[in-house]
Design a protein around this motif. Structure first.
Motif, PDB file in Angstrom:
ATOM      1  N   LEU A 297       0.870  -1.093   0.005  1.00 43.99           N
ATOM      2  CA  LEU A 297      -0.026   0.066  -0.026  1.00 43.99           C
ATOM      3  C   LEU A 297       1.019   1.190  -0.030  1.00 43.99           C
ATOM      4  N   ALA A 298       2.079   1.218   0.755  1.00 50.41           N
ATOM      5  CA  ALA A 298       2.919   2.401   0.685  1.00 50.41           C
ATOM      6  C   ALA A 298       3.602   2.650  -0.565  1.00 50.41           C
ATOM      7  N   ALA A 299       4.008   1.485  -1.162  1.00 45.90           N
ATOM      8  CA  ALA A 299       4.376   1.569  -2.480  1.00 45.90           C
ATOM      9  C   ALA A 299       3.410   1.984  -3.625  1.00 45.90           C
ATOM     10  N   ALA A 300       2.442   1.832  -3.635  1.00 45.25           N
ATOM     11  CA  ALA A 300       1.189   2.486  -4.430  1.00 45.25           C
ATOM     12  C   ALA A 300       1.121   3.877  -4.196  1.00 45.25           C
ATOM     13  N   GLY A 301       1.495   4.379  -3.223  1.00 41.46           N
ATOM     14  CA  GLY A 301       1.232   5.824  -2.709  1.00 41.46           C
ATOM     15  C   GLY A 301       0.532   6.351  -1.628  1.00 41.46           C
ATOM     16  N   ALA A 302       0.011   5.007  -0.636  1.00 38.58           N
ATOM     17  CA  ALA A 302      -0.810   5.632   0.544  1.00 38.58           C
ATOM     18  C   ALA A 302       0.369   5.832   1.551  1.00 38.58           C
ATOM     19  N   VAL A 303      -0.217   7.115   2.079  1.00 35.74           N
ATOM     20  CA  VAL A 303       0.713   7.791   3.204  1.00 35.74           C
ATOM     21  C   VAL A 303       0.257   7.178   4.604  1.00 35.74           C
ATOM     22  N   LEU A 304       1.207   6.405   5.291  1.00 37.86           N
ATOM     23  CA  LEU A 304       1.029   5.993   6.740  1.00 37.86           C
ATOM     24  C   LEU A 304       0.806   6.968   7.767  1.00 37.86           C
ATOM     25  N   THR A 305      -0.186   6.689   8.403  1.00 34.78           N
ATOM     26  CA  THR A 305      -0.485   7.753   9.472  1.00 34.78           C
ATOM     27  C   THR A 305       0.304   7.653  10.849  1.00 34.78           C
ATOM     28  N   GLY A 306       1.017   6.550  10.952  1.00 39.52           N
ATOM     29  CA  GLY A 306       1.737   6.387  12.213  1.00 39.52           C
ATOM     30  C   GLY A 306       0.822   5.891  13.427  1.00 39.52           C
ATOM     31  N   THR A 307       0.780   6.826  14.304  1.00 41.27           N
ATOM     32  CA  THR A 307      -0.032   6.509  15.708  1.00 41.27           C
ATOM     33  C   THR A 307      -1.421   7.130  15.295  1.00 41.27           C
ATOM     34  N   LEU A 308      -1.811   7.999  14.518  1.00 43.03           N
ATOM     35  CA  LEU A 308      -3.196   8.372  14.217  1.00 43.03           C
ATOM     36  C   LEU A 308      -4.264   7.514  13.725  1.00 43.03           C
ATOM     37  N   ARG A 309      -5.457   7.603  14.560  1.00 41.03           N
ATOM     38  CA  ARG A 309      -6.329   6.560  14.007  1.00 41.03           C
ATOM     39  C   ARG A 309      -7.223   7.184  12.933  1.00 41.03           C
TER      40      ARG A 309
END
Length: 351
Positions: A297-309
């Motif tokens: 999903l990250a490779a597709a371009g999604a931005v990971l939100t860390g600890t934000l829900r």
């Protein structure tokens, strides 16, 4: 009144601190309507239930009077601008926002992204309605007023049940219990008790964003949750409905399926900003698994939100979309808003 950092009590003179209370409704302003409770009490009635800490003067702005599940992004931006207008007065020492607990975490975090002032904005509310014999609203409001009159340089805060929380990462963790809010990935900022405040840590926050223009057009942002047998059709439907942003609420550390990866890839190719969070309560979203996991999903371009829900992930996407127009600029803005501090904190908590 006292302010301690880190974990120590220190005397602070607080003479005639002027605190503005912005009332927006919620359970703290709710009364029985015949079939259930709903917000209808004006701010002055809410404030009248609480003792006012010594050496504090207060005034009330009635901004909204709604149950917070009905709150809109437009109303959140109105609240944001009202806060900035109030703080334009150098005679104001702090702000308390009374707010429904259901979406309090989203409003507090959104305001924190734009907060560029040493004076605090303190959110609070209640789990029991106005006038309840054992109500928690008066105590929460007292603690919020005390906090707003005392602390500095901590950003937007949530004060509830004797605890001081940073806006970032703090979510509602209890549907009914008085201890309603926590950051599942980190400790509270401080605590309130016996008329004293102890500050235990200083929240890490990204540089604040400039205020959105008054005539901004609000984008559509949808959430899609992954689960057993989940269908990426809902990602596709969101795109077809005109979504400019999507928050994918994945499983585990940010995992879905190859089919979701395909749908996310297609959405991003159409200029949609995609944030990746998790339905798990605590810990960071991180790249561990492939075959549809966060790696893909990250490779597709999604931005990971860390600890934000999910709710705060949506607020982050909203702020990013409002701050830039180009696709690349919006991705960069979202990465800025998410911030590496949250990732590091979550990774440390998970270790």
């Amino acid at each position: 009144m006292v302010l301690g950092f880190p974990g120590r009590y220190t005397d602070v003179e607080a003479q005639a601190r002027r605190i503005v209370v912005i009332s927006t409704g919620g359970t703290i302003a709710s009364r029985w309507q015949g079939t259930g409770f709903a917000a209808d009490a004006p701010g002055r009635e809410v404030l009248a239930t609480a003792a006012i800490p010594q050496d504090i003067t207060s005034e009330v702005i009635d901004l909204f009077n709604v149950n917070s599940p009905r709150l809109t992004s437009a109303q959140q931006l109105t609240l944001l601008r009202t806060v900035h207008q109030v703080l334009a007065d150098p005679g104001v020492d702090g702000i308390v926002v009374t707010h429904g607990t259901d979406t309090l975490e989203e409003s507090a975090f959104l305001l924190d992204l734009y907060h560029d002032d040493p004076r605090p904005v303190v959110f609070t509310g209640a789990q029991k309605p106005l006038g309840a014999e054992d109500g928690d609203g008066p105590g929460n409001l007292y603690d919020a007023l005390l906090t707003a009159a005392t602390v500095r340089d901590l950003g937007v805060l949530v004060v509830f049940d004797g605890k001081v929380h940073a806006a970032r990462g703090t979510v509602k963790t209890q549907t009914l219990a008085a201890d309603a809010f926590a950051d599942p990935s980190g400790p509270p900022v401080g605590k309130v008790g016996f008329g004293k405040i102890s500050i235990l840590r200083r929240p890490q926050r990204p540089a604040p964003l400039p205020l959105p223009p008054a005539d901004v057009t609000l984008p559509r942002i949808d959430m899609v949750m992954h689960h057993v047998d989940a269908d990426p059709l809902f990602v596709e439907t969101a795109v077809a409905a005109g979504a400019q942003g999507i928050v994918l609420v994945a499983t585990g550390a940010g995992n879905a399926t190859p089919e979701f990866v395909g749908a996310v890839t297609a959405a991003i190719e159409r200029g949609v900003l995609v944030a990746l969070t998790t339905r798990v309560q605590g810990g960071p979203v991180t790249e561990i698994y492939t075959h549809g996991g966060a790696v893909d999903l990250a490779a597709a371009g999604a931005v990971l939100t860390g600890t934000l829900r999910a709710g705060q992930g949506r607020s982050a996407v909203l702020a990013a979309l409002l701050s830039a127009s180009g696709v690349g600029e919006r991705v960069s803005a979202l990465r800025h808003v998410v911030g590496s501090a949250g990732l590091e904190r979550g990774e440390a908590a998970a270790a």
